[in-house]
Design an enzyme around this catalytic site. Structure first.
Site, PDB file in Angstrom:
ATOM      1  N   MET A   1       0.847  -1.195   0.000  1.00  0.00           N
ATOM      2  CA  MET A   1       0.000   0.000   0.000  1.00  0.00           C
ATOM      3  C   MET A   1       0.882   1.244   0.000  1.00  0.00           C
ATOM      4  O   MET A   1       1.650   1.464   0.942  1.00  0.00           O
ATOM      5  CB  MET A   1      -0.904   0.006   1.232  1.00  0.00           C
ATOM      6  CG  MET A   1      -1.914  -1.112   1.260  1.00  0.00           C
ATOM      7  SD  MET A   1      -2.925  -1.071   2.776  1.00  0.00           S
ATOM      8  CE  MET A   1      -1.735  -1.686   3.962  1.00  0.00           C
TER       9      MET A   1
ATOM     10  N   ILE B   1       1.664  -5.235   8.084  1.00  0.00           N
ATOM     11  CA  ILE B   1       3.074  -4.918   8.264  1.00  0.00           C
ATOM     12  C   ILE B   1       3.297  -3.418   8.121  1.00  0.00           C
ATOM     13  O   ILE B   1       2.914  -2.819   7.102  1.00  0.00           O
ATOM     14  CB  ILE B   1       3.948  -5.665   7.232  1.00  0.00           C
ATOM     15  CG1 ILE B   1       3.704  -7.175   7.324  1.00  0.00           C
ATOM     16  CG2 ILE B   1       5.423  -5.357   7.424  1.00  0.00           C
ATOM     17  CD1 ILE B   1       4.360  -7.961   6.212  1.00  0.00           C
TER      18      ILE B   1
ATOM     19  N   GLY C   1       1.532   4.195   4.546  1.00  0.00           N
ATOM     20  CA  GLY C   1       2.359   3.327   3.710  1.00  0.00           C
ATOM     21  C   GLY C   1       2.727   2.033   4.401  1.00  0.00           C
ATOM     22  O   GLY C   1       3.320   2.040   5.458  1.00  0.00           O
ATOM     23  N   SER C   2       2.381   0.891   3.821  1.00  0.00           N
ATOM     24  CA  SER C   2       2.537  -0.364   4.532  1.00  0.00           C
ATOM     25  C   SER C   2       2.261  -1.535   3.603  1.00  0.00           C
ATOM     26  O   SER C   2       2.248  -1.396   2.386  1.00  0.00           O
ATOM     27  CB  SER C   2       1.579  -0.388   5.732  1.00  0.00           C
ATOM     28  OG  SER C   2       0.307   0.104   5.345  1.00  0.00           O
ATOM     29  N   ARG C   3       2.014  -2.726   4.206  1.00  0.00           N
ATOM     30  CA  ARG C   3       1.822  -3.934   3.420  1.00  0.00           C
ATOM     31  C   ARG C   3       0.979  -4.942   4.196  1.00  0.00           C
ATOM     32  O   ARG C   3       0.968  -4.948   5.420  1.00  0.00           O
ATOM     33  CB  ARG C   3       3.198  -4.525   3.104  1.00  0.00           C
ATOM     34  CG  ARG C   3       3.186  -5.874   2.426  1.00  0.00           C
ATOM     35  CD  ARG C   3       4.594  -6.237   2.054  1.00  0.00           C
ATOM     36  NE  ARG C   3       4.905  -7.630   2.268  1.00  0.00           N
ATOM     37  CZ  ARG C   3       6.125  -8.138   2.238  1.00  0.00           C
ATOM     38  NH1 ARG C   3       7.162  -7.346   2.027  1.00  0.00           N
ATOM     39  NH2 ARG C   3       6.315  -9.420   2.429  1.00  0.00           N
TER      40      ARG C   3
END
EC number: 4.1.1.65
Length: 249
Positions: free
Chosen positions: A119, A177, A207-209
């Site tokens: 993301m 994450i 911002g991440s995953r």
């Protein structure tokens, strides 16, 4: 999860609407707005006030929370996040999701397909349940803040594992994450909650995953490099295997 039923035969209604802003983000947007107005009109610093006002718009947009139409099907696994499919690989599930810790059976130790969704700061950051079922496990692990696009982020970054057990007993695991900019994972649910597919379960700021671990014998229905939509894109159908190819144009 209550909602209007829509189908592929034309039932339901469709209309465009401005996405709402999640309550978690309203306080940040209001702080940014007050600061921008103070600089712009209180101090008359236009060179700084207008960029701050633009930043305020970005903050509100980051926390947007649009409605989603969730495909219904007991074997479907929908995307828990908006973003880019950055990795599809065979790996053993994380240790925190492998065995039975008393909350419900885990994913086992054999390698399964992991789909990683990155993301960016421009994607919607509300995460959603990939399947319907009971949330059996939530495990938070502090860690680093490496670029979430890296494979090693799954093992080194701050993260939160979740395990959902469907009504048929099949467990589905996924991991939120934190990334290079993201500094906080915020859950909306707790162990024992009964979840509907596509239900909002949390967010990761800036911002991440999200990693999704598919059950054994299940292949991805999305492709590397594909953009997916939380609660709408079907990642996989349990028990379905086969190679799917795509061409980047």
């Amino acid at each position: 999860m209550a909602g209007e039923l829509k189908d592929n035969r034309g039932r339901g209604e469709a209309e465009w609407r401005w996405p709402s802003v999640h309550p978690e983000g309203r306080k940040f947007g209001l702080i940014a707005l007050v600061a921008a107005l103070a600089v712009l009109f209180g101090l008359d610093w236009e060179y700084l006030g207008w960029p701050m006002l633009a930043l305020t718009v970005f903050v509100f947009a980051f926390f947007r929370d649009p409605e989603r139409v969730v495909p219904q099907g007991e074997h479907l696994i929908v995307s828990p996040a908006d973003g880019l499919v950055s990795l599809i690989t065979q790996v053993p599930p994380p240790p925190e999701l492998q065995g039975d810790d008393g909350s419900g059976r885990g994913l086992g130790t054999e390698p399964v397909t992991r789909i990683s969704i990155f993301m960016s700061v421009f994607d919607v950051h509300i995460n959603r349940a990939p399947v319907s079922g009971t949330l059996q496990r939530v495990v938070y692990i502090p860690g680093k803040f490496l670029n979430a696009d890296l494979d090693k982020a799954s093992e080194e970054n701050e993260r939160q594992h979740m395990l959902i057990e469907r009504a048929d007993g099949v467990p589905i695991g996924f991991t939120q994450i934190a990334g290079l900019v993201a500094r906080r994972i915020i859950p909306f649910v707790k162990p024992g909650d009964l979840l509907a597919a596509g239900q909002r379960i949390g967010l990761i700021r800036f911002g991440s995953r999200v990693d999704v671990y598919l059950p054994a014998g299940t292949d991805s229905r999305v492709l590397l490099g594909q953009k997916v939509v939380a609660g709408e894109t079907v990642l996989a159908e349990t028990g379905k295997q086969g190679l799917i190819e795509g061409v980047s144009l």
